[in-house]
Design an enzyme around this catalytic site. Structure first.
Site, PDB file in Angstrom:
ATOM      1  N   MET A  38      11.211  24.806   1.744  1.00 58.94           N
ATOM      2  CA  MET A  38      10.392  23.946   0.900  1.00 58.94           C
ATOM      3  C   MET A  38      11.221  23.165  -0.110  1.00 58.94           C
ATOM      4  O   MET A  38      10.968  21.985  -0.368  1.00 58.94           O
ATOM      5  CB  MET A  38       9.328  24.763   0.165  1.00 58.94           C
ATOM      6  CG  MET A  38       8.388  23.913  -0.678  1.00 58.94           C
ATOM      7  SD  MET A  38       7.157  24.882  -1.569  1.00 58.94           S
ATOM      8  CE  MET A  38       6.134  25.473  -0.214  1.00 58.94           C
TER       9      MET A  38
ATOM     10  N   LYS B 233       0.835  -1.205   0.000  1.00 56.44           N
ATOM     11  CA  LYS B 233       0.000   0.000   0.000  1.00 56.44           C
ATOM     12  C   LYS B 233       0.868   1.252   0.000  1.00 56.44           C
ATOM     13  O   LYS B 233       2.079   1.184   0.241  1.00 56.44           O
ATOM     14  CB  LYS B 233      -0.922  -0.006   1.224  1.00 56.44           C
ATOM     15  CG  LYS B 233      -0.193   0.034   2.555  1.00 56.44           C
ATOM     16  CD  LYS B 233      -1.171   0.008   3.719  1.00 56.44           C
ATOM     17  CE  LYS B 233      -0.410   0.037   5.055  1.00 56.44           C
ATOM     18  NZ  LYS B 233      -1.325   0.124   6.210  1.00 56.44           N
TER      19      LYS B 233
ATOM     20  N   TYR C 140      15.180  31.061   7.065  1.00 58.57           N
ATOM     21  CA  TYR C 140      14.022  31.766   7.596  1.00 58.57           C
ATOM     22  C   TYR C 140      14.151  31.975   9.100  1.00 58.57           C
ATOM     23  O   TYR C 140      14.511  31.061   9.836  1.00 58.57           O
ATOM     24  CB  TYR C 140      12.740  30.988   7.292  1.00 58.57           C
ATOM     25  CG  TYR C 140      12.342  31.045   5.843  1.00 58.57           C
ATOM     26  CD1 TYR C 140      11.955  32.243   5.257  1.00 58.57           C
ATOM     27  CD2 TYR C 140      12.350  29.892   5.054  1.00 58.57           C
ATOM     28  CE1 TYR C 140      11.595  32.301   3.916  1.00 58.57           C
ATOM     29  CE2 TYR C 140      11.983  29.940   3.714  1.00 58.57           C
ATOM     30  CZ  TYR C 140      11.609  31.154   3.153  1.00 58.57           C
ATOM     31  OH  TYR C 140      11.247  31.207   1.825  1.00 58.57           O
TER      32      TYR C 140
ATOM     33  N   ARG D 122      -9.667   0.040  15.502  1.00 59.10           N
ATOM     34  CA  ARG D 122      -9.529   0.918  14.339  1.00 59.10           C
ATOM     35  C   ARG D 122     -10.496   0.476  13.258  1.00 59.10           C
ATOM     36  O   ARG D 122     -11.404   1.204  12.888  1.00 59.10           O
ATOM     37  CB  ARG D 122      -8.075   0.889  13.850  1.00 59.10           C
ATOM     38  CG  ARG D 122      -7.762   1.850  12.741  1.00 59.10           C
ATOM     39  CD  ARG D 122      -6.295   1.766  12.343  1.00 59.10           C
ATOM     40  NE  ARG D 122      -5.921   0.441  11.848  1.00 59.10           N
ATOM     41  CZ  ARG D 122      -4.690   0.113  11.472  1.00 59.10           C
ATOM     42  NH1 ARG D 122      -3.716   0.997  11.564  1.00 59.10           N
ATOM     43  NH2 ARG D 122      -4.429  -1.109  11.026  1.00 59.10           N
TER      44      ARG D 122
END
Length: 360
Positions: A304, A40, A256, A134
């Site tokens: 990013m 998956k 930043y 779940r």
């Protein structure tokens, strides 16, 4: 997923398909029954189709995906495989399962009734919840099914399944409690095969595997255990190129917010990979990459599209723009996950689509 030739400005995930097969064979060697594979989330970010094809060549016939759409993609490449879908049989998806010849993992009585009335039904697994809370059928519901078990045959159910909540910690008493609960119920369905364990459960004790083991993270080189050393072979290398180098004077800041301030003159390099590619912002101030076979600390905040590393000193002499650094490889995916206070599953599945996948 992007698959391309190496680009000088792109990060690359190098996937060793032979190592995946090696890990599969190790797990199959301890499984008391068949050994499937969980593919998956695009095989945990590594590429479902090339991974599945190589596992099939190694003898794997049973695969597990999360959604019907994943199952449809896999069916195109694996026409003869048995494909189970963990998500279950959502209303209105019956035709998808039939057309792609997918086996739903039945999680509710209502799903069981709908699949039994499908025209015609295919194989299925019945998921009994033993404690993870779940997905899965409850103890009360399974008792009702046991009273009228003909519906299992009508629905083509061949496997009784559960999922361990604490398998990564083999000494956790919850594991034994779940197994005991499962065995009590499975004894009421002697005609059904069983499927219990993931990698950790299988490696910890064969009785946690069942007739069909479901390994996942260990196939891809991640540590199945949270309390033991990693027994699996490494599978991936994540590399990215240097796109700029410069000298930094004492007192200057990086990135930043100016989160990092140089205490001395430094040599730094900017690398073409960032949080859009899967580098967790949480590794700032903790992580490193390999450059010239030495660890180069990551400086300042993760951007990013880029990170900045410290390449001060003779160990990094000779580095130039275009050279690759390694983010995962000699530094294991498990160590990277620890820096980010997460798990290797999240690191691998979070590697972004613009990271080129290359296979060997």
């Amino acid at each position: 997923m992007i698959v391309s030739e190496h680009s000088p400005v792109s990060p690359v995930l190098h996937v060793d398909l032979g190592a995946i097969v090696e890990n599969y064979q190790k797990l199959r060697g301890v499984a008391p029954g068949r050994c499937g594979a969980v593919v998956k989330a695009d095989a945990y970010g590594l590429g479902m189709i090339p991974v599945a094809k190589n596992l099939m060549s190694a003898g794997c016939t049973d695969f597990f995906v999360a959604t019907p759409s994943e199952g449809k993609v896999l069916r195109e490449a694996a026409p003869d495989a048995v494909i189970y879908v963990f998500q279950g049989l959502l209303q209105g998806t019956e035709h998808v399962y039939r057309e792609a010849r997918l086996n739903p993992v039945i999680n509710t009585q209502e799903e069981l009734r709908r699949w039994a009335s499908a025209s015609p039904p295919r194989g299925a697994a019945l998921h009994f919840d033993t404690g993870i809370n779940r997905l899965g059928i409850s103890t009360e519901e399974i008792a009702e099914i046991a009273i009228a078990p003909d519906i299992l045959e009508m629905a083509g159910v061949s496997i009784l399944m559960t999922h361990m909540a604490c398998a990564d910690d083999p000494d956790n008493p919850a594991n034994t409690a779940q197994l005991r609960k499962f065995n009590t119920v499975s004894s009421r369905f002697p005609n059904l095969e069983t499927s219990i364990g993931n990698c950790a459960a299988l490696l910890a004790a064969p009785e946690f595997a069942g007739d069909l083991a479901r390994p996942g993270i260990g196939l891809y080189g991640g540590n199945p255990f949270s309390t033991r050393d990693n027994p699996m072979a490494p599978v991936v290398r994540l590399t990215a190129p240097i796109i700029q180098m410069r000298d930094l004077s004492a007192g200057e800041r990086i990135g930043y917010g100016g989160a990092f301030a140089a205490e001395k003159d430094m040599r730094i390099a900017t690398v073409s990979i960032g949080y859009a590619d899967g580098v967790r912002r949480a590794v700032a101030g903790k992580g490193a990459v390999m450059a010239n076979d030495e660890r180069a600390p990551i400086l300042g905040r993760i951007s990013m599209d880029s990170i900045v590393i410290d390449v001060t000193g003779a160990a990094f002499d000779g580095l130039v723009v275009g050279d690759e650094v390694e983010l995962i490889g000699d530094i294991s995916v498990d160590e990277v996950a620890a820096w980010a206070d997460t798990i290797p599953y999240e690191i691998l599945t979070g590697i972004g689509p613009r990271v080129l996948r290359q296979y060997s």
